[in-house]
Design a protein around this motif. Sequence first.
Motif, mmCIF file in Angstrom:
data_model
loop_
_atom_site.group_PDB
_atom_site.id
_atom_site.type_symbol
_atom_site.label_atom_id
_atom_site.label_comp_id
_atom_site.label_asym_id
_atom_site.label_seq_id
_atom_site.Cartn_x
_atom_site.Cartn_y
_atom_site.Cartn_z
ATOM 1 N N PHE A 43 0.840 -1.190 0.000
ATOM 2 C CA PHE A 43 0.000 0.000 0.000
ATOM 3 C C PHE A 43 0.884 1.252 0.000
ATOM 4 N N LYS A 44 1.947 1.237 0.813
ATOM 5 C CA LYS A 44 2.846 2.398 0.895
ATOM 6 C C LYS A 44 3.518 2.647 -0.455
ATOM 7 N N GLU A 45 3.962 1.560 -1.082
ATOM 8 C CA GLU A 45 4.579 1.688 -2.408
ATOM 9 C C GLU A 45 3.595 2.324 -3.379
ATOM 10 N N LEU A 46 2.346 1.846 -3.310
ATOM 11 C CA LEU A 46 1.324 2.347 -4.218
ATOM 12 C C LEU A 46 1.016 3.814 -3.930
ATOM 13 N N ALA A 47 0.898 4.148 -2.630
ATOM 14 C CA ALA A 47 0.562 5.523 -2.257
ATOM 15 C C ALA A 47 1.669 6.495 -2.677
ATOM 16 N N ASP A 48 2.897 5.992 -2.756
ATOM 17 C CA ASP A 48 4.005 6.829 -3.219
ATOM 18 C C ASP A 48 3.856 7.169 -4.695
ATOM 19 N N ARG A 49 3.259 6.251 -5.446
ATOM 20 C CA ARG A 49 3.156 6.445 -6.888
ATOM 21 C C ARG A 49 1.851 7.102 -7.291
ATOM 22 N N LYS A 50 0.847 6.994 -6.444
ATOM 23 C CA LYS A 50 -0.500 7.365 -6.831
ATOM 24 C C LYS A 50 -1.043 8.341 -5.799
ATOM 25 N N ARG A 51 -1.709 9.412 -6.235
ATOM 26 C CA ARG A 51 -2.118 10.432 -5.282
ATOM 27 C C ARG A 51 -3.115 9.899 -4.249
ATOM 28 N N THR A 52 -4.106 9.184 -4.722
ATOM 29 C CA THR A 52 -5.107 8.666 -3.786
ATOM 30 C C THR A 52 -5.306 7.181 -4.030
ATOM 31 N N VAL A 53 -5.536 6.476 -2.950
ATOM 32 C CA VAL A 53 -5.756 5.025 -3.057
ATOM 33 C C VAL A 53 -7.219 4.758 -2.707
ATOM 34 N N THR A 54 -7.954 4.207 -3.648
ATOM 35 C CA THR A 54 -9.384 3.981 -3.438
ATOM 36 C C THR A 54 -9.622 2.552 -2.946
ATOM 37 N N ASP A 55 -10.883 2.311 -2.583
ATOM 38 C CA ASP A 55 -11.245 0.957 -2.161
ATOM 39 C C ASP A 55 -10.979 -0.050 -3.275
ATOM 40 N N ARG A 56 -11.191 0.386 -4.511
ATOM 41 C CA ARG A 56 -10.958 -0.549 -5.621
ATOM 42 C C ARG A 56 -9.480 -0.908 -5.746
ATOM 43 N N ASP A 57 -8.615 0.091 -5.457
ATOM 44 C CA ASP A 57 -7.173 -0.198 -5.463
ATOM 45 C C ASP A 57 -6.836 -1.224 -4.386
ATOM 46 N N ILE A 58 -7.412 -1.005 -3.206
ATOM 47 C CA ILE A 58 -7.106 -1.907 -2.093
ATOM 48 C C ILE A 58 -7.614 -3.308 -2.412
ATOM 49 N N GLU A 59 -8.788 -3.348 -2.977
ATOM 50 C CA GLU A 59 -9.375 -4.630 -3.350
ATOM 51 C C GLU A 59 -8.467 -5.353 -4.360
ATOM 52 N N ALA A 60 -7.919 -4.585 -5.297
ATOM 53 C CA ALA A 60 -7.016 -5.195 -6.284
ATOM 54 C C ALA A 60 -5.751 -5.696 -5.597
ATOM 55 N N LEU A 61 -5.251 -4.913 -4.639
ATOM 56 C CA LEU A 61 -4.069 -5.368 -3.890
ATOM 57 C C LEU A 61 -4.373 -6.689 -3.188
ATOM 58 N N ARG A 91 -5.798 -4.287 -17.888
ATOM 59 C CA ARG A 91 -6.932 -3.385 -17.686
ATOM 60 C C ARG A 91 -6.617 -2.420 -16.544
ATOM 61 N N ALA A 92 -7.247 -1.260 -16.606
ATOM 62 C CA ALA A 92 -7.040 -0.268 -15.546
ATOM 63 C C ALA A 92 -7.998 -0.573 -14.413
ATOM 64 N N VAL A 93 -7.482 -0.541 -13.173
ATOM 65 C CA VAL A 93 -8.337 -0.841 -12.016
ATOM 66 C C VAL A 93 -9.260 0.325 -11.707
ATOM 67 N N THR A 94 -8.723 1.550 -11.807
ATOM 68 C CA THR A 94 -9.556 2.733 -11.565
ATOM 69 C C THR A 94 -9.456 3.664 -12.765
ATOM 70 N N GLU A 95 -10.014 4.868 -12.647
ATOM 71 C CA GLU A 95 -10.201 5.689 -13.838
ATOM 72 C C GLU A 95 -9.032 6.599 -14.249
ATOM 73 N N ALA A 96 -8.307 7.182 -13.289
ATOM 74 C CA ALA A 96 -7.359 8.249 -13.636
ATOM 75 C C ALA A 96 -6.123 7.730 -14.371
ATOM 76 N N THR A 97 -5.273 8.668 -14.865
ATOM 77 C CA THR A 97 -4.082 8.237 -15.608
ATOM 78 C C THR A 97 -3.047 7.596 -14.689
ATOM 79 N N ASP A 98 -3.153 7.857 -13.372
ATOM 80 C CA ASP A 98 -2.227 7.169 -12.471
ATOM 81 C C ASP A 98 -2.843 5.872 -11.931
ATOM 82 N N ALA A 99 -3.880 5.379 -12.624
ATOM 83 C CA ALA A 99 -4.555 4.150 -12.181
ATOM 84 C C ALA A 99 -3.590 2.975 -12.184
#
Length: 531
Positions: A387-405, A479-487
């Motif tokens: 999660f920390k690695e992801l949060a460093d790369r991505k501005r916000t981490v959504t529930d869908r991101d966590i679910e994918a993790l 496939r992209a998990v969420t919508e933004a370009t940093d998805a």
Amino acid sequence: MGNTEDALGVPCARTAAGKGKEAMTKDDKRIIRIFDTTLRDGEQAPGCSMNHQEKLEVALALEALRVDTIEAGFAIASPGDFESVRQIAKQVRDVRIASLARAVPADIQRAWEALRGAQAPVIHVFLATSPIHMEYKLKMTADQVFERAREMVALAASLAPEVEFSAEDASRSDWDFLCKVYGAVLAAGAATINIPDTVGYASPEEFGAMVAYVMKNTPGIEKAVVSVHCHNDLGLAVANSLAAVRAGASQIECTINGLGERAGNASLEEVAMALKTRTEYFGCDTNLDTRRIYRTSRLVSAVTGAPVQINKAVVGQNAFAHEAGIHQHGVMANALTYEIMSPESIGVPRKNMVLGKHSGRHAFEQRIQDMGFQTTREELDVLFARFKELADRKRTVTDRDIEALMGVGVAEDKPGLYKLERFVINSGNTITATATVRLLREGVPVEQVATGDGPVDAMFTAINRIVGVKFTLTDYTLRAVTEATDAQGEATVKIRRDAGIFNGRGISTDVLEATAKAYVNAINHMLETKE
Ligand code: KIV
Ligand code: ZN
């Protein structure tokens, strides 16, 4: 078993039509047993194989979902299948565990060996009863089939406390012959008779009529669990299963995401939510905790590499998305205008932004719990680091991101022979792509360079050189998990070696990294299965 309660203390559907009917009702509803065959019929779907660890993970999720029976595999099919059934029987205690067996002694003995450590084991014996199967596949007469079914169920009943008998291709069998066979196997000790529409040929009214006929004309059926098992070749598996329930069936065999042979089986989530949403029509319910449906669907999709179609009923990405303005307005005024069931009732995570790089471990743990996941301390350590690695790369981490993790964690965290350490790609539309890839083989770095027709081809070729084993890439999706370009990108890879198809998944905000991870995971899966 002939009591009003079974070995798990669950009111037994076997009693539904008989004396113990009152024990079956929950608010005056018949409780329909859910027999999940994701790990057996579902796994038979091409490209949907799972390894031991993945099967166990799915079995634990099914137990938490509160299915009544898990068909854990076909014990005689291979040593790997045997071991999976055995492990699940040993470790998943709060649910019946079934193993499939053909109507031959060796299969039944093997099923019993795998199941004997289970809390509530079920041997599931099957034999075809349709003219075409008896003549061309079994090369047996109807009399021989009748005798064999009776003898083999008696053998299974001498070993296991509960036996189910399936008349394969029942929907194309003679109804009177079916009743005769079912009557004989019930007398020989079967608790459940299953009516499969093996080739997905039936249509709802006809299938309902057939179930009613069997229930009316089979001796001893009043004490039996009457089960149905429908395939989806004409897209009617769920409709046929529900018609069977209306006709009196008390168990539905189904799979998560409708996986299964060819076009698949009846989908658990659709059957369950139809019974729940239209409870006044069906007068039935299930023992399921439907709030675990969505995450179980995601887990099965992650471990099998079989994506869920976006407009799939109940669990598809669009199942609760309202696009038209008039619909959105209606839903805002009152959700019931266009929503016949709520996303919460199947556990769809909210799409809100939840965490960022300053969020601490406590907040992360709380979020995971709110989403209904349970993790051990060690798993949480790994997930939090990710999660920390992801949060460093991505501005916000959504529930869908966590679910994918969480979903990908199943495949990624498992230590395999190879691990991706780093890669460098040089690519563009005017140069030949070059990839330098370094993998760790049991901790020892191995590096290769390759060129290719684009960055993915170059990277895969470099990895192939490191691994040095021949196999074929059969599928690659991103496939992209969420919508933004940093998805985050989620890559799925399938590879084939001999008769085996192995899948791998990877996830990262860098799509090439996701791809490389997925490829290495599939290779690890292949090498491990080989061993
Ligand atoms: O489809 C089928 O008939 C089966 C049986 C083994 C139950 O899967
Ligand atoms: Zn089947």
